[in-house]
Design an enzyme around this catalytic site. Sequence first.
Site, short mmCIF file in Angstrom:
data_model
loop_
_atom_site.label_atom_id
_atom_site.label_comp_id
_atom_site.label_asym_id
_atom_site.label_seq_id
_atom_site.Cartn_x
_atom_site.Cartn_y
_atom_site.Cartn_z
N HIS A 111 -0.14 4.27 -6.50
CA HIS A 111 0.78 5.54 -6.11
C HIS A 111 -0.58 6.62 -5.57
O HIS A 111 -1.30 6.61 -5.95
CB HIS A 111 1.40 6.16 -7.25
CG HIS A 111 2.42 7.07 -6.98
ND1 HIS A 111 2.04 8.57 -6.77
CD2 HIS A 111 3.85 7.11 -6.69
CE1 HIS A 111 3.13 9.23 -6.31
NE2 HIS A 111 4.00 8.41 -6.22
N SER A 131 11.09 12.16 -1.53
CA SER A 131 12.27 13.02 -1.45
C SER A 131 13.44 12.51 -1.07
O SER A 131 14.45 12.98 -0.68
CB SER A 131 11.91 14.19 -0.72
OG SER A 131 10.76 15.11 -0.78
N ASN A 140 10.37 6.74 -10.84
CA ASN A 140 9.09 7.02 -11.34
C ASN A 140 9.03 8.24 -12.02
O ASN A 140 9.25 9.38 -11.22
CB ASN A 140 7.97 7.04 -10.11
CG ASN A 140 6.70 7.32 -10.39
OD1 ASN A 140 6.36 7.61 -11.62
ND2 ASN A 140 5.89 7.59 -9.16
N GLY A 190 7.87 14.75 -3.29
CA GLY A 190 7.78 16.12 -4.03
C GLY A 190 7.95 17.28 -3.10
O GLY A 190 7.94 18.44 -3.84
N LYS A 192 6.96 9.94 -13.48
CA LYS A 192 5.65 10.57 -13.48
C LYS A 192 5.25 11.24 -14.94
O LYS A 192 5.76 10.46 -15.91
CB LYS A 192 5.75 11.67 -12.45
CG LYS A 192 6.09 11.13 -11.04
CD LYS A 192 5.77 11.88 -9.95
CE LYS A 192 6.17 11.11 -8.74
NZ LYS A 192 6.00 11.85 -7.47
N GLU A 250 5.38 5.30 1.09
CA GLU A 250 5.60 6.75 0.70
C GLU A 250 4.56 7.70 1.45
O GLU A 250 3.47 8.03 1.17
CB GLU A 250 5.26 6.91 -1.01
CG GLU A 250 6.07 6.09 -1.98
CD GLU A 250 6.22 6.66 -3.26
OE1 GLU A 250 7.00 6.74 -3.46
OE2 GLU A 250 5.14 6.84 -3.80
N GLU A 278 -0.76 9.69 -6.02
CA GLU A 278 -1.20 10.61 -6.95
C GLU A 278 -2.24 10.16 -7.68
O GLU A 278 -3.17 10.42 -7.98
CB GLU A 278 -0.15 11.03 -7.87
CG GLU A 278 0.80 12.07 -7.34
CD GLU A 278 2.13 11.98 -7.62
OE1 GLU A 278 2.44 11.47 -8.80
OE2 GLU A 278 3.13 12.58 -6.94
P1 PGA Z 1 9.72 12.40 -4.93
O1 PGA Z 1 8.65 11.27 -5.48
O2 PGA Z 1 11.02 11.66 -5.17
O3 PGA Z 1 9.83 13.42 -6.02
O4 PGA Z 1 9.39 12.84 -3.78
C1 PGA Z 1 8.34 9.84 -4.98
C2 PGA Z 1 7.19 9.14 -5.75
O5 PGA Z 1 6.33 9.91 -5.79
O6 PGA Z 1 7.37 7.93 -6.10
#
Ligand code: PGA
Length: 256
Positions: A96, A214, A9, A174, A11, A168, A98
């Site tokens: 997601h 992560s 992803n 992140g 983003k 997640e 976000e």
């Molecule tokens: P990350 O994000 O691997 O940077 O923690 C995962 C995601 O939001 O899909």
Amino acid sequence: MRRYLVAGNWKMNMGPSAGRELAAGLQELLQGRQLRGDVLVCPPYVTIPAVGEVAKGEPVLLGAQNCSDQEKGAYTGQVSVDMLKEAGVQYVIVAHSERREYQKETDDMFVAKINRIHEAGLKAIFCFGEVLGERKDGRAEEVVRKQLEGVLPRLEFANAYNTVLAYEPVWAIGTGETASPEQAQEIHAFSRKVVVEIMGQEVADYMRILYGGSCKPGNARELIGLPDVDGGLIGGAALKAADFVGIIEGAEASQA
Ligand code: PGA
């Protein structure tokens, strides 16, 4: 029994030229390898055509991070599922954290989006997961159940082929903090149990449940090797070809 899926992803990173370069790097590193699973990248909308020129499904598949919940028409700034399909997209990420947080998207929107994705013959990656406070309060399972029950029973065409789940934990996205293998396996097994209740044993046996938060080359093998973890949804580590390939290698090793 379940093929792993490692999905990147990107983003809001990688314009068309950087995205093309990253995808070409992935193709080069993966060329000629017989993978046991599937590899997907989900660039920003404007980067999809550039990536599609180099990632042609062998082995890198093309996905999108979002889609409109409407079919077409006067929805300024939105992109429809049919447009994504025409651009070569096969998977679309929905819900997601976000988008739940910043765009205030709701279960009704997730249901509408996923039904459109399925109707077009594409696959949906439905994300869910608790925030830190909910985990600290011992409510992770309750939250996960509510998110799954709010959407899965209302999907018209969902099956284990066109629907992928992605757990997640928001506190791990992140942040560099990863769910421990015990924490991940516990919620994944619980989620599969909820899927059994809603969609039946057979669908649950075949449905892939990815872990996200992560995930990196150093922990991919252990996480993806867990009995109920069937791959990863990767943010930060998907932005460097070597790291993303390191995660794919971890997935391969976990299935060897
Ligand atoms: P990350 O994000 O691997 O940077 O923690 C995962 C995601 O939001 O899909």
